[in-house]
Design a protein around this motif. Structure first.
Motif, PDB file in Angstrom:
ATOM      1  N   CYS A  17      21.956  26.589 -12.167  1.00  0.00           N
ATOM      2  CA  CYS A  17      22.475  25.265 -12.528  1.00  0.00           C
ATOM      3  C   CYS A  17      21.482  24.169 -12.160  1.00  0.00           C
ATOM      4  O   CYS A  17      21.298  23.199 -12.907  1.00  0.00           O
ATOM      5  N   LYS A  18      20.840  24.308 -11.024  1.00  0.00           N
ATOM      6  CA  LYS A  18      19.843  23.314 -10.603  1.00  0.00           C
ATOM      7  C   LYS A  18      18.665  23.289 -11.568  1.00  0.00           C
ATOM      8  O   LYS A  18      18.178  22.217 -11.948  1.00  0.00           O
ATOM      9  N   LYS A  19      18.198  24.479 -11.962  1.00  0.00           N
ATOM     10  CA  LYS A  19      17.064  24.532 -12.884  1.00  0.00           C
ATOM     11  C   LYS A  19      17.426  23.945 -14.237  1.00  0.00           C
ATOM     12  O   LYS A  19      16.620  23.246 -14.863  1.00  0.00           O
ATOM     13  N   LEU A  20      18.634  24.215 -14.710  1.00  0.00           N
ATOM     14  CA  LEU A  20      19.072  23.660 -15.991  1.00  0.00           C
ATOM     15  C   LEU A  20      19.091  22.139 -15.946  1.00  0.00           C
ATOM     16  O   LEU A  20      18.582  21.462 -16.850  1.00  0.00           O
ATOM     17  N   GLN A  21      19.642  21.581 -14.872  1.00  0.00           N
ATOM     18  CA  GLN A  21      19.746  20.127 -14.768  1.00  0.00           C
ATOM     19  C   GLN A  21      18.382  19.470 -14.576  1.00  0.00           C
ATOM     20  O   GLN A  21      18.198  18.313 -14.953  1.00  0.00           O
ATOM     21  N   GLN A  22      17.438  20.208 -13.989  1.00  0.00           N
ATOM     22  CA  GLN A  22      16.082  19.673 -13.845  1.00  0.00           C
ATOM     23  C   GLN A  22      15.320  19.670 -15.168  1.00  0.00           C
ATOM     24  O   GLN A  22      14.533  18.770 -15.447  1.00  0.00           O
ATOM     25  N   LYS A  23      15.576  20.667 -16.018  1.00  0.00           N
ATOM     26  CA  LYS A  23      14.821  20.825 -17.249  1.00  0.00           C
ATOM     27  C   LYS A  23      15.439  20.094 -18.440  1.00  0.00           C
ATOM     28  O   LYS A  23      14.721  19.684 -19.354  1.00  0.00           O
ATOM     29  N   ILE A  24      16.756  19.924 -18.444  1.00  0.00           N
ATOM     30  CA  ILE A  24      17.446  19.434 -19.638  1.00  0.00           C
ATOM     31  C   ILE A  24      18.319  18.237 -19.301  1.00  0.00           C
ATOM     32  O   ILE A  24      19.043  18.243 -18.306  1.00  0.00           O
ATOM     33  N   ASN A  25      18.239  17.214 -20.144  1.00  0.00           N
ATOM     34  CA  ASN A  25      19.182  16.095 -20.083  1.00  0.00           C
ATOM     35  C   ASN A  25      20.350  16.431 -20.998  1.00  0.00           C
ATOM     36  O   ASN A  25      20.257  16.320 -22.217  1.00  0.00           O
ATOM     37  N   LEU A  26      21.472  16.843 -20.416  1.00  0.00           N
ATOM     38  CA  LEU A  26      22.605  17.316 -21.204  1.00  0.00           C
ATOM     39  C   LEU A  26      23.234  16.210 -22.043  1.00  0.00           C
ATOM     40  O   LEU A  26      23.966  16.488 -22.992  1.00  0.00           O
ATOM     41  N   ASN A  27      22.957  14.955 -21.711  1.00  0.00           N
ATOM     42  CA  ASN A  27      23.505  13.856 -22.506  1.00  0.00           C
ATOM     43  C   ASN A  27      22.869  13.769 -23.890  1.00  0.00           C
ATOM     44  O   ASN A  27      23.364  13.043 -24.752  1.00  0.00           O
ATOM     45  N   GLN A  28      21.768  14.501 -24.101  1.00  0.00           N
ATOM     46  CA  GLN A  28      21.127  14.495 -25.407  1.00  0.00           C
ATOM     47  C   GLN A  28      21.974  15.202 -26.457  1.00  0.00           C
ATOM     48  O   GLN A  28      21.783  15.010 -27.651  1.00  0.00           O
ATOM     49  N   ASP A  29      22.893  16.042 -26.020  1.00  0.00           N
ATOM     50  CA  ASP A  29      23.746  16.756 -26.966  1.00  0.00           C
ATOM     51  C   ASP A  29      25.217  16.557 -26.578  1.00  0.00           C
ATOM     52  O   ASP A  29      25.689  17.146 -25.617  1.00  0.00           O
ATOM     53  N   PRO A  30      25.951  15.705 -27.322  1.00  0.00           N
ATOM     54  CA  PRO A  30      27.350  15.444 -26.986  1.00  0.00           C
ATOM     55  C   PRO A  30      28.317  16.451 -27.595  1.00  0.00           C
ATOM     56  O   PRO A  30      29.522  16.198 -27.626  1.00  0.00           O
ATOM     57  N   SER A  31      27.821  17.584 -28.098  1.00  0.00           N
ATOM     58  CA  SER A  31      28.704  18.543 -28.750  1.00  0.00           C
ATOM     59  C   SER A  31      29.686  19.148 -27.753  1.00  0.00           C
ATOM     60  O   SER A  31      29.412  19.263 -26.555  1.00  0.00           O
ATOM     61  N   TYR A  32      30.812  19.578 -28.267  1.00  0.00           N
ATOM     62  CA  TYR A  32      31.902  20.089 -27.431  1.00  0.00           C
ATOM     63  C   TYR A  32      31.474  21.294 -26.603  1.00  0.00           C
ATOM     64  O   TYR A  32      31.685  21.327 -25.384  1.00  0.00           O
ATOM     65  N   GLU A  33      30.882  22.288 -27.243  1.00  0.00           N
ATOM     66  CA  GLU A  33      30.567  23.521 -26.530  1.00  0.00           C
ATOM     67  C   GLU A  33      29.522  23.303 -25.447  1.00  0.00           C
ATOM     68  O   GLU A  33      29.651  23.828 -24.339  1.00  0.00           O
ATOM     69  N   VAL A  34      28.487  22.546 -25.742  1.00  0.00           N
ATOM     70  CA  VAL A  34      27.444  22.301 -24.735  1.00  0.00           C
ATOM     71  C   VAL A  34      28.020  21.540 -23.549  1.00  0.00           C
ATOM     72  O   VAL A  34      27.803  21.910 -22.386  1.00  0.00           O
TER      73      VAL A  34
END
Length: 593
Positions: free
Chosen positions: A332-349
């Protein structure tokens, strides 16, 4: 050879209008071959030099200015006025819209926010000034996606409906595939079932493949299979669907999404027991390109956003299912460091990623008692409450799962019945087809939540009650078909599982996941039945339509009750809107058709 021929055609074109069809075709071909960065740069350069529709400088100022103007326009005009605008007929403007539409498509899939924003606002400006065309629907769709990201769910739904209406008026087929993938995944899914959204993707697939838009057709297939996977359709069927999609993309030389399907095949093969779970490999995921592609291919950092998101999510889920919470935390830490999840507002993501982070936080708090994990769970609980109150009620089930976990960690053991009721409500929301929860039955989430409830009850000295939840968890895991988890669960909780009750559950509720959504497959030959996108590997055990029955499965020894009893799904962060009376008579509802 095709690219060289295209370049020669452009050189000998007398006007920019003559060259544009070839330029657009080259941009489409590059994107389909997973060369989206090149496709975007090529299309942007053409839009700047040949059309003047894309700014060379002052991009941010252009976006802000156009956003303000467009927002004012939609506020002042009704849907009827917009749909009654004249049709666009000028050849240059039509080609401009087509080129900008290609920029939108490639930039969105590559998380190039600036590019798709500029192309969207320019497309809407051309539409308002020169009339509507089928590519106007694409621009309206992206404006709706932007509205979702800004928390305007009502405005997003309005734009999505306008987009589909424009397609009907213009008889648009070439953009229908992409519109029918973006609208369901980013707008409709927040309030509608997967079945409803999959139907759009089915129609989008046929339209896209019918006009040669292989990339959008592949996207429709991919999105359907992702929904099926996350909704708990039989894991072996979903694995087969992803494998067939891989084969078909090779046939069409459409590699734009191959790294995403690879992640799902790897994750599902581990859950199915086809390959042993390699915890070291899971820990190393994302550190190198090879860990993502399983080859020596070098990826652009923008092209790995979605393979990383789905790869991390699947591995985090596996860690949670097997109680490897420390490893889940690192992922989870690596994901949050590599990706800005706000770039994709889709439901599943949004909902899957944050639910897994929340479950990881709960597991880590149980083990370490460190307050940072409890704070993380509280924040995510509040985030899901916000999702339900501002975006839509479809994530009620996942909201209730995190709420139950939070209650289990913060409620005194003497009030264990309140926690039990919270888990019962969460399981109900994951299994019942009826109102008010609008869920389509997720055995994967029902199994995990039942196991969490059993663990809680076992921890407070209620082994008999815990056994009933563990038995139900085993049933849901078997129904999901994840052999590795079933074997692991059997090894660790065997003495608590009532085999007679388990056999009775399978006898009474033998059905698979609802079939109306289906698992999407390409056909492997020209047979029309196999090529029908709606072909489903899942068959219902009853002819009743989803939602037409409410079957009661009692857990905890109480009488069954229906989720259609009108409980409010308006949330508050503390859950005060739910009734927490004695939970002994609360049952878990399930439509197993």
């Amino acid at each position: 050879a095709g690219y060289k021929l295209g370049d020669e055609l452009c050189k000998h074109s007398k006007t920019s209008i003559d060259a544009l069809p070839t330029i657009i075709s080259k941009a489409v071909a590059l994107s389909t071959e997973n060369k989206r960065t090149q496709s975007i740069e090529f299309a942007v350069q053409a839009a700047q030099s040949m059309l003047g529709e894309y700014p060379k400088r002052g991009v941010v100022w252009t976006i802000i200015k156009e956003l303000v103007w467009i927002k004012s326009y939609f506020r002042r005009h009704k849907d009827k006025d917009i749909l009654e605008m004249p049709l666009m007929t000028d050849a240059k403007h039509l080609l401009s819209m087509q080129l900008l539409g290609q920029i939108i498509s490639s930039a969105l899939q590559n998380a190039r926010v600036t590019e798709w924003l500029v192309a969207t606002v320019k497309s809407i400006r051309i539409t308002i000034k020169h009339g509507i065309c089928e590519h106007s629907a694409l621009a309206f769709t992206l404006w709706g996606l932007l509205s979702v990201g800004l928390g305007d769910s009502k405005g997003a739904t309005r734009l999505a409906n306008l987009a589909t209406s424009i397609l009907e008026r213009t008889n648009g087929e070439s953009t229908k595939g992409f519109v029918y993938i973006v609208c369901p995944t980013t707008v409709f899914r927040w309030n509608e079932s997967s079945t409803f959204c999959m139907d759009y993707m089915h129609r989008g697939y046929h339209a896209a493949m019918g006009c040669g838009d292989i990339e959008s057709g592949c996207l429709c297939v991919l999105a359907c299979n992702i929904h099926a996977c996350n909704d708990g359709y039989p894991a072996d069927k979903v694995y087969t669907a992803f494998k067939m999609q891989d084969d078909e993309m090779k046939l069409y030389n459409a590699g734009g999404n191959k790294h995403i399907t690879v992640q799902f095949r790897i994750g599902l093969s581990m859950l199915l027991g086809h390959k042993p779970i390699d915890w070291d490999e899971i820990d190393r995921f994302g550190d190198t390109d090879r860990s993502i592609t399983e080859s020596d291919e070098v990826l652009d950092e923008k092209e790995i956003m979605y393979p990383l998101i789905y790869g991390y999510n699947l591995r985090t889920l596996i860690c949670i299912l097997f109680s490897k919470f420390e490893l889940a935390e690192r992922l989870c830490k690596k994901l949050q460091q590599k990706i800005n999840l706000n770039q994709d507002p889709s439901y599943e993501v949004q909902t899957s990623t944050y639910m897994y982070i929340g479950l990881m936080s709960a597991g880590m708090y149980r083990r370490t008692k460190r307050n940072k994990h409890l704070r993380s769970l509280r924040k995510l609980n509040q985030l899901f409450v916000k999702f339900c109150n501002t975006k839509g009620k479809s994530c009620t089930n996942r909201t209730l799962i995190l709420r139950a976990e939070l209650k289990s960690l913060t409620t005194p053991s003497r009030d264990w019945r309140k926690v039990k009721r919270a888990y019962d409500l969460a399981i109900t929301a994951t299994t019942d087809l009826g109102e008010p929860f609008k869920s389509i039955g997720h055995p994967n989430e029902a199994g995990l939540t039942s196991e969490l409830a059993g663990n809680y009850l076992l921890g407070i000295g209620q082994p008999k009650l815990a056994g009933q939840y563990f038995t139900s968890a085993m049933y849901f895991y078997q129904r999901w078909g994840v052999t590795a988890k079933v074997n692991h669960f059997q090894a660790h909780r065997k003495k608590y599982i009532d085999q007679n009750q388990l056999r009775e559950l399978h006898r009474s509720y033998p059905g698979a996941a609802p079939s109306s959504g289906g698992i999407v497959q390409f056909g492997m030959d020209n047979d029309s039945n196999q090529n029908d996108l709606a072909y489903s590997l899942i068959h219902s055990s009853t002819t009743q339509s989803p939602g037409s029955v409410t079957t009661t499965m009692t857990i905890g020894g109480g009488k069954g009750s229906s989720a259609k009893d009108g409980r409010s799904t308006n949330f508050s962060a503390g859950g005060e809107n739910f009734d927490d009376e004695d939970a002994d008579n609360v049952s878990v509802l399930s439509d197993m058709s």
